[in-house]
Design a protein around this motif. Sequence first.
Motif, PDB file in Angstrom:
ATOM      1  N   LEU A 176       0.823  -1.208   0.000  1.00 58.06           N
ATOM      2  CA  LEU A 176       0.000   0.000   0.000  1.00 58.06           C
ATOM      3  C   LEU A 176       0.861   1.263   0.000  1.00 58.06           C
ATOM      4  CD1 LEU A 176      -2.820  -1.135   2.464  1.00 58.06           C
ATOM      5  CD2 LEU A 176      -2.993  -0.846  -0.018  1.00 58.06           C
ATOM      6  N   ARG A 181      -0.281   5.174  -1.151  1.00 61.04           N
ATOM      7  CA  ARG A 181      -1.321   5.373  -0.130  1.00 61.04           C
ATOM      8  C   ARG A 181      -0.678   5.898   1.154  1.00 61.04           C
ATOM      9  NH1 ARG A 181      -6.043   5.371  -3.029  1.00 61.04           N
ATOM     10  NH2 ARG A 181      -5.684   3.967  -4.800  1.00 61.04           N
ATOM     11  N   PHE A 184      -4.341   5.437   6.335  1.00 62.57           N
ATOM     12  CA  PHE A 184      -4.617   4.007   6.460  1.00 62.57           C
ATOM     13  C   PHE A 184      -5.716   3.706   7.480  1.00 62.57           C
ATOM     14  CE2 PHE A 184      -0.236   4.548   5.122  1.00 62.57           C
ATOM     15  CZ  PHE A 184      -0.191   3.741   3.995  1.00 62.57           C
ATOM     16  N   ALA A 261      -6.649   3.864   2.047  1.00 60.91           N
ATOM     17  CA  ALA A 261      -6.294   2.451   1.980  1.00 60.91           C
ATOM     18  C   ALA A 261      -6.796   1.769   3.245  1.00 60.91           C
ATOM     19  CB  ALA A 261      -4.784   2.271   1.846  1.00 60.91           C
ATOM     20  N   SER A 289      -7.993   2.003  -1.876  1.00 58.55           N
ATOM     21  CA  SER A 289      -7.493   0.638  -2.053  1.00 58.55           C
ATOM     22  C   SER A 289      -7.916  -0.201  -0.856  1.00 58.55           C
ATOM     23  CB  SER A 289      -5.963   0.628  -2.181  1.00 58.55           C
ATOM     24  OG  SER A 289      -5.555   1.083  -3.446  1.00 58.55           O
ATOM     25  N   SER A 347      -6.698  -2.780  -5.398  1.00 57.29           N
ATOM     26  CA  SER A 347      -5.642  -1.855  -4.967  1.00 57.29           C
ATOM     27  C   SER A 347      -4.876  -1.393  -6.186  1.00 57.29           C
ATOM     28  CB  SER A 347      -4.684  -2.526  -3.961  1.00 57.29           C
ATOM     29  OG  SER A 347      -3.936  -3.567  -4.579  1.00 57.29           O
TER      30      SER A 347
END
Length: 350
Positions: A176, A181, A184, A261, A289, A347
Amino acid sequence: MQAVTLDDVAVLAAVSAKTVSRVVNGDARVSPDTRQRVQAAIASLGYRPNLAARSLATSRSGLIGMFAPLIGGSHFFGELMREAIRACRQHGYHLAIEEAGVHSMRNVDAYREGLRKLRCEGMVLPAPVCDDLELLDALDADGVRYVRISPALEVARSVAIVADHAAGARAVAQHLWSIGRRRFGLVTGMPHQASSPLRRDGFLAGLAEQGITADQMAIVAMPDLIRDTGWGAAGGGVPNIIDLGRHAGAQLFDRDCRPDAIFTYNDELAAGVVSQARDRGIDVPGQLSVVGFDDSDAARLCWPPLTTVRQPIARIAAQAVDILITGDPQDQRTILCPVELVVRGSSAAV
Protein backbone atom coordinates in the motif's frame (compact mmCIF):
# COMPACT_ATOMS: atom_id res chain seq x y z
CA MET A 1 -19.36 -53.96 -13.11
CA GLN A 2 -17.26 -55.92 -10.60
CA ALA A 3 -16.06 -53.96 -7.58
CA VAL A 4 -12.37 -53.16 -7.34
CA THR A 5 -10.73 -55.23 -4.61
CA LEU A 6 -7.76 -54.72 -2.36
CA ASP A 7 -5.94 -57.44 -4.36
CA ASP A 8 -6.46 -55.44 -7.58
CA VAL A 9 -4.74 -52.46 -5.98
CA ALA A 10 -1.89 -54.66 -4.78
CA VAL A 11 -1.25 -56.01 -8.30
CA LEU A 12 -1.20 -52.54 -9.88
CA ALA A 13 1.07 -51.11 -7.14
CA ALA A 14 3.35 -54.19 -7.21
CA VAL A 15 3.04 -54.73 -3.47
CA SER A 16 1.37 -57.24 -1.20
CA ALA A 17 -2.29 -57.00 -0.21
CA LYS A 18 -1.12 -56.58 3.37
CA THR A 19 0.85 -53.47 2.38
CA VAL A 20 -2.24 -52.01 0.69
CA SER A 21 -4.22 -52.71 3.85
CA ARG A 22 -1.60 -50.90 5.92
CA VAL A 23 -1.80 -47.84 3.66
CA VAL A 24 -5.60 -47.82 3.76
CA ASN A 25 -5.55 -48.09 7.55
CA GLY A 26 -2.98 -45.35 8.03
CA ASP A 27 -0.13 -47.52 9.28
CA ALA A 28 2.92 -45.27 9.73
CA ARG A 29 5.35 -48.14 9.06
CA VAL A 30 4.87 -47.92 5.28
CA SER A 31 7.62 -46.00 3.45
CA PRO A 32 6.63 -42.74 1.74
CA ASP A 33 7.47 -44.08 -1.74
CA THR A 34 5.39 -47.21 -1.26
CA ARG A 35 2.53 -45.23 0.25
CA GLN A 36 2.54 -42.88 -2.73
CA ARG A 37 2.52 -45.79 -5.19
CA VAL A 38 -0.38 -47.49 -3.41
CA GLN A 39 -2.39 -44.26 -3.19
CA ALA A 40 -1.83 -43.67 -6.91
CA ALA A 41 -3.14 -47.19 -7.64
CA ILE A 42 -6.15 -46.59 -5.39
CA ALA A 43 -6.93 -43.37 -7.25
CA SER A 44 -6.40 -44.98 -10.66
CA LEU A 45 -8.71 -47.93 -9.96
CA GLY A 46 -11.27 -45.99 -7.92
CA TYR A 47 -10.92 -48.40 -5.01
CA ARG A 48 -13.17 -47.68 -2.03
CA PRO A 49 -12.53 -49.54 1.25
CA ASN A 50 -15.40 -51.26 3.00
CA LEU A 51 -15.51 -48.99 6.05
CA ALA A 52 -17.88 -51.19 8.02
CA ALA A 53 -15.72 -54.29 7.56
CA ARG A 54 -12.55 -52.36 8.32
CA SER A 55 -14.05 -50.97 11.51
CA LEU A 56 -14.96 -54.46 12.73
CA ALA A 57 -11.55 -55.89 11.83
CA THR A 58 -9.40 -53.09 13.20
CA SER A 59 -11.60 -51.39 15.82
CA ARG A 60 -11.14 -48.21 13.80
CA SER A 61 -14.01 -46.05 12.61
CA GLY A 62 -12.51 -44.56 9.45
CA LEU A 63 -13.72 -41.15 10.63
CA ILE A 64 -11.94 -37.86 11.27
CA GLY A 65 -13.88 -35.21 13.20
CA MET A 66 -13.83 -31.48 12.72
CA PHE A 67 -15.38 -28.55 14.56
CA ALA A 68 -16.70 -25.76 12.33
CA PRO A 69 -17.04 -22.35 14.00
CA LEU A 70 -20.49 -20.80 13.77
CA ILE A 71 -19.68 -17.73 11.65
CA GLY A 72 -21.99 -16.45 8.93
CA GLY A 73 -20.54 -15.92 5.47
CA SER A 74 -17.07 -17.33 6.18
CA HIS A 75 -15.61 -18.67 2.95
CA PHE A 76 -12.38 -19.65 4.75
CA PHE A 77 -14.07 -22.26 6.92
CA GLY A 78 -16.12 -23.50 3.98
CA GLU A 79 -12.95 -24.10 1.96
CA LEU A 80 -11.18 -25.65 4.94
CA MET A 81 -13.99 -28.18 5.39
CA ARG A 82 -14.19 -28.95 1.68
CA GLU A 83 -10.45 -29.60 1.42
CA ALA A 84 -10.49 -31.71 4.59
CA ILE A 85 -13.25 -33.84 3.06
CA ARG A 86 -11.12 -34.37 -0.05
CA ALA A 87 -8.05 -35.25 2.01
CA CYS A 88 -10.01 -37.79 4.06
CA ARG A 89 -11.40 -39.36 0.90
CA GLN A 90 -7.89 -39.88 -0.47
CA HIS A 91 -7.10 -41.97 2.62
CA GLY A 92 -10.37 -43.91 2.45
CA TYR A 93 -11.74 -41.96 5.42
CA HIS A 94 -14.76 -39.71 5.94
CA LEU A 95 -15.06 -36.36 7.71
CA ALA A 96 -17.62 -35.88 10.48
CA ILE A 97 -18.42 -32.22 11.16
CA GLU A 98 -19.73 -30.70 14.38
CA GLU A 99 -20.85 -27.08 14.49
CA ALA A 100 -19.10 -25.13 17.23
CA GLY A 101 -21.20 -22.97 19.52
CA VAL A 102 -24.54 -24.26 18.25
CA HIS A 103 -27.48 -23.52 20.58
CA SER A 104 -25.01 -22.18 23.16
CA MET A 105 -23.84 -25.74 23.84
CA ARG A 106 -20.30 -26.05 25.12
CA ASN A 107 -17.93 -27.57 22.59
CA VAL A 108 -16.95 -30.29 25.03
CA ASP A 109 -20.62 -31.29 25.42
CA ALA A 110 -21.10 -31.28 21.65
CA TYR A 111 -18.11 -33.59 21.39
CA ARG A 112 -19.32 -35.97 24.10
CA GLU A 113 -22.84 -36.16 22.67
CA GLY A 114 -21.82 -36.37 19.02
CA LEU A 115 -18.33 -37.01 17.67
CA ARG A 116 -17.28 -39.11 20.66
CA LYS A 117 -20.05 -41.62 19.94
CA LEU A 118 -18.81 -41.91 16.36
CA ARG A 119 -15.37 -42.96 17.67
CA CYS A 120 -13.51 -40.44 15.51
CA GLU A 121 -9.85 -41.35 15.22
CA GLY A 122 -8.65 -37.76 15.20
CA MET A 123 -9.88 -34.18 15.27
CA VAL A 124 -9.13 -31.11 13.15
CA LEU A 125 -9.60 -28.02 15.32
CA PRO A 126 -9.51 -24.61 13.61
CA ALA A 127 -9.43 -21.37 15.59
CA PRO A 128 -11.02 -20.39 17.89
CA VAL A 129 -12.19 -23.91 18.87
CA CYS A 130 -8.54 -25.02 19.01
CA ASP A 131 -8.09 -22.89 22.16
CA ASP A 132 -11.01 -24.45 24.05
CA LEU A 133 -8.91 -26.03 26.80
CA GLU A 134 -11.86 -27.91 28.26
CA LEU A 135 -12.40 -29.64 24.91
CA LEU A 136 -8.68 -30.40 24.61
CA ASP A 137 -8.69 -31.95 28.08
CA ALA A 138 -11.59 -34.21 27.08
CA LEU A 139 -9.83 -35.30 23.88
CA ASP A 140 -6.63 -36.01 25.80
CA ALA A 141 -8.55 -38.04 28.38
CA ASP A 142 -10.10 -40.13 25.58
CA GLY A 143 -6.77 -40.56 23.80
CA VAL A 144 -8.05 -38.81 20.66
CA ARG A 145 -5.35 -37.08 18.63
CA TYR A 146 -5.94 -33.60 17.28
CA VAL A 147 -4.29 -31.05 15.01
CA ARG A 148 -4.88 -27.38 15.79
CA ILE A 149 -4.93 -24.61 13.21
CA SER A 150 -3.56 -21.25 14.39
CA PRO A 151 -3.84 -21.78 18.18
CA ALA A 152 -3.08 -19.01 20.66
CA LEU A 153 -2.92 -21.03 23.90
CA GLU A 154 -0.53 -23.84 24.86
CA VAL A 155 0.77 -24.04 21.30
CA ALA A 156 3.25 -26.83 22.11
CA ARG A 157 0.46 -29.06 23.42
CA SER A 158 -0.11 -30.73 20.02
CA VAL A 159 0.69 -30.42 16.35
CA ALA A 160 -0.16 -26.88 15.26
CA ILE A 161 -0.38 -25.59 11.69
CA VAL A 162 0.06 -21.83 11.45
CA ALA A 163 0.19 -19.50 8.44
CA ASP A 164 2.78 -16.71 8.56
CA HIS A 165 0.16 -14.08 9.40
CA ALA A 166 2.59 -11.35 10.45
CA ALA A 167 4.69 -11.60 7.29
CA GLY A 168 1.59 -11.45 5.11
CA ALA A 169 0.24 -8.35 6.84
CA ARG A 170 3.63 -6.67 6.67
CA ALA A 171 3.68 -7.28 2.91
CA VAL A 172 0.27 -5.57 2.68
CA ALA A 173 1.62 -2.45 4.41
CA GLN A 174 4.62 -2.34 2.08
CA HIS A 175 2.41 -2.77 -0.97
CA LEU A 176 0.00 0.00 0.00
CA TRP A 177 2.85 2.39 0.74
CA SER A 178 4.54 1.55 -2.57
CA ILE A 179 1.44 2.56 -4.55
CA GLY A 180 1.26 5.94 -2.85
CA ARG A 181 -1.32 5.37 -0.13
CA ARG A 182 -0.76 7.48 2.99
CA ARG A 183 -4.01 7.45 5.04
CA PHE A 184 -4.62 4.01 6.46
CA GLY A 185 -7.51 2.17 8.04
CA LEU A 186 -7.40 -1.24 9.73
CA VAL A 187 -10.25 -3.61 10.58
CA THR A 188 -9.10 -6.23 13.09
CA GLY A 189 -10.41 -9.68 13.94
CA MET A 190 -11.33 -11.07 17.34
CA PRO A 191 -8.57 -10.65 19.96
CA HIS A 192 -8.85 -14.23 21.26
CA GLN A 193 -7.77 -15.60 17.87
CA ALA A 194 -4.00 -15.82 17.57
CA SER A 195 -4.05 -14.70 13.93
CA SER A 196 -5.78 -11.40 14.74
CA PRO A 197 -3.01 -9.71 16.77
CA LEU A 198 -0.40 -11.21 14.45
CA ARG A 199 -2.01 -9.64 11.40
CA ARG A 200 -2.60 -6.36 13.22
CA ASP A 201 0.94 -6.12 14.55
CA GLY A 202 2.47 -7.20 11.25
CA PHE A 203 0.59 -4.46 9.41
CA LEU A 204 1.54 -1.83 11.98
CA ALA A 205 5.18 -2.95 11.86
CA GLY A 206 5.19 -2.55 8.09
CA LEU A 207 3.81 0.97 8.36
CA ALA A 208 6.16 1.85 11.23
CA GLU A 209 9.03 1.27 8.81
CA GLN A 210 7.59 4.17 6.80
CA GLY A 211 7.08 6.40 9.85
CA ILE A 212 3.34 5.78 10.38
CA THR A 213 2.29 4.97 13.96
CA ALA A 214 -0.91 3.38 15.26
CA ASP A 215 -2.28 6.68 16.58
CA GLN A 216 -1.99 8.18 13.08
CA MET A 217 -4.43 5.74 11.52
CA ALA A 218 -8.03 4.61 11.98
CA ILE A 219 -8.50 1.21 13.66
CA VAL A 220 -11.86 -0.56 13.95
CA ALA A 221 -12.08 -3.73 16.06
CA MET A 222 -14.49 -6.54 15.26
CA PRO A 223 -15.69 -6.89 18.87
CA ASP A 224 -16.86 -3.26 18.73
CA LEU A 225 -18.61 -3.92 15.43
CA ILE A 226 -20.47 -6.91 16.88
CA ARG A 227 -21.61 -4.85 19.87
CA ASP A 228 -22.56 -1.86 17.73
CA THR A 229 -24.72 -3.96 15.42
CA GLY A 230 -26.47 -5.82 18.24
CA TRP A 231 -25.26 -9.26 17.21
CA GLY A 232 -23.72 -9.74 20.61
CA ALA A 233 -27.08 -9.41 22.35
CA ALA A 234 -29.25 -12.38 23.30
CA GLY A 235 -31.10 -13.64 20.25
CA GLY A 236 -28.96 -11.48 18.01
CA GLY A 237 -28.15 -14.41 15.75
CA VAL A 238 -24.93 -15.25 13.97
CA PRO A 239 -22.84 -12.30 12.78
CA ASN A 240 -22.49 -12.10 9.00
CA ILE A 241 -18.93 -11.02 8.32
CA ILE A 242 -19.70 -9.12 5.12
CA ASP A 243 -22.29 -7.04 6.98
CA LEU A 244 -19.71 -6.36 9.69
CA GLY A 245 -17.37 -5.16 6.95
CA ARG A 246 -20.04 -2.77 5.71
CA HIS A 247 -20.41 -1.33 9.21
CA ALA A 248 -16.65 -1.02 9.52
CA GLY A 249 -16.53 0.83 6.21
CA ALA A 250 -19.23 3.24 7.38
CA GLN A 251 -17.22 4.08 10.50
CA LEU A 252 -14.04 4.67 8.53
CA PHE A 253 -15.70 6.73 5.78
CA ASP A 254 -17.44 9.01 8.32
CA ARG A 255 -14.11 10.18 9.72
CA ASP A 256 -12.90 13.71 9.01
CA CYS A 257 -9.76 12.29 7.42
CA ARG A 258 -11.07 9.39 5.37
CA PRO A 259 -8.53 6.59 4.69
CA ASP A 260 -7.35 6.04 1.14
CA ALA A 261 -6.29 2.45 1.98
CA ILE A 262 -7.97 -0.13 4.23
CA PHE A 263 -6.60 -3.52 5.32
CA THR A 264 -9.05 -5.96 6.87
CA TYR A 265 -8.61 -9.11 8.91
CA ASN A 266 -10.15 -11.30 6.18
CA ASP A 267 -11.63 -11.21 2.69
CA GLU A 268 -15.25 -11.10 3.83
CA LEU A 269 -14.67 -7.92 5.84
CA ALA A 270 -12.87 -6.44 2.83
CA ALA A 271 -15.83 -7.32 0.57
CA GLY A 272 -18.14 -5.51 3.01
CA VAL A 273 -15.90 -2.43 2.95
CA VAL A 274 -15.92 -2.43 -0.87
CA SER A 275 -19.72 -2.74 -0.87
CA GLN A 276 -20.08 0.22 1.49
CA ALA A 277 -17.66 2.26 -0.63
CA ARG A 278 -19.69 1.54 -3.77
CA ASP A 279 -22.91 2.67 -2.06
CA ARG A 280 -21.23 5.97 -1.15
CA GLY A 281 -19.79 6.61 -4.60
CA ILE A 282 -16.19 6.01 -3.48
CA ASP A 283 -14.19 4.58 -6.36
CA VAL A 284 -12.24 1.38 -5.65
CA PRO A 285 -9.33 1.39 -6.40
CA GLY A 286 -9.12 4.99 -7.66
CA GLN A 287 -9.98 6.76 -4.41
CA LEU A 288 -9.61 3.79 -2.06
CA SER A 289 -7.49 0.64 -2.05
CA VAL A 290 -8.86 -2.32 -0.07
CA VAL A 291 -6.89 -5.45 0.89
CA GLY A 292 -8.12 -8.61 2.61
CA PHE A 293 -6.53 -11.81 3.92
CA ASP A 294 -6.96 -15.54 3.13
CA ASP A 295 -7.56 -15.53 -0.66
CA SER A 296 -10.81 -17.39 -0.09
CA ASP A 297 -13.64 -17.54 -2.63
CA ALA A 298 -14.80 -14.15 -1.34
CA ALA A 299 -11.72 -12.48 -2.86
CA ARG A 300 -12.60 -13.70 -6.34
CA LEU A 301 -16.36 -13.18 -6.06
CA CYS A 302 -15.94 -9.52 -5.03
CA TRP A 303 -15.83 -6.73 -7.63
CA PRO A 304 -13.26 -5.53 -8.19
CA PRO A 305 -11.47 -8.77 -7.26
CA LEU A 306 -9.65 -8.35 -3.97
CA THR A 307 -5.98 -7.88 -3.42
CA THR A 308 -5.33 -10.26 -0.55
CA VAL A 309 -2.83 -12.44 1.26
CA ARG A 310 -3.09 -16.05 0.15
CA GLN A 311 -2.71 -18.63 2.86
CA PRO A 312 -2.60 -22.24 1.60
CA ILE A 313 -6.02 -23.41 2.83
CA ALA A 314 -5.96 -26.65 0.84
CA ARG A 315 -2.46 -27.49 2.03
CA ILE A 316 -3.35 -26.76 5.66
CA ALA A 317 -6.41 -29.03 5.55
CA ALA A 318 -4.61 -31.85 3.74
CA GLN A 319 -1.62 -31.70 6.08
CA ALA A 320 -3.85 -31.79 9.17
CA VAL A 321 -5.70 -34.87 7.91
CA ASP A 322 -2.49 -36.62 6.79
CA ILE A 323 -0.85 -36.07 10.19
CA LEU A 324 -3.86 -37.57 11.99
CA ILE A 325 -4.03 -40.64 9.77
CA THR A 326 -0.38 -41.42 9.02
CA GLY A 327 1.76 -39.26 11.31
CA ASP A 328 3.65 -39.92 14.50
CA PRO A 329 1.25 -39.95 17.50
CA GLN A 330 3.92 -38.18 19.58
CA ASP A 331 4.39 -35.36 17.07
CA GLN A 332 4.00 -31.96 18.76
CA ARG A 333 5.70 -29.62 16.31
CA THR A 334 4.47 -26.32 14.99
CA ILE A 335 4.31 -26.11 11.18
CA LEU A 336 4.67 -22.62 9.72
CA CYS A 337 3.10 -22.20 6.28
CA PRO A 338 4.34 -19.40 3.99
CA VAL A 339 1.86 -16.90 2.58
CA GLU A 340 1.80 -14.81 -0.59
CA LEU A 341 0.50 -11.32 -1.44
CA VAL A 342 -1.82 -11.53 -4.46
CA VAL A 343 -2.41 -8.14 -6.11
CA ARG A 344 -5.74 -7.76 -7.92
CA GLY A 345 -8.09 -4.96 -8.88
CA SER A 346 -9.01 -3.59 -5.44
CA SER A 347 -5.64 -1.85 -4.97
CA ALA A 348 -3.84 0.50 -7.34
CA ALA A 349 -1.68 3.62 -7.39
CA VAL A 350 -3.27 6.90 -6.43
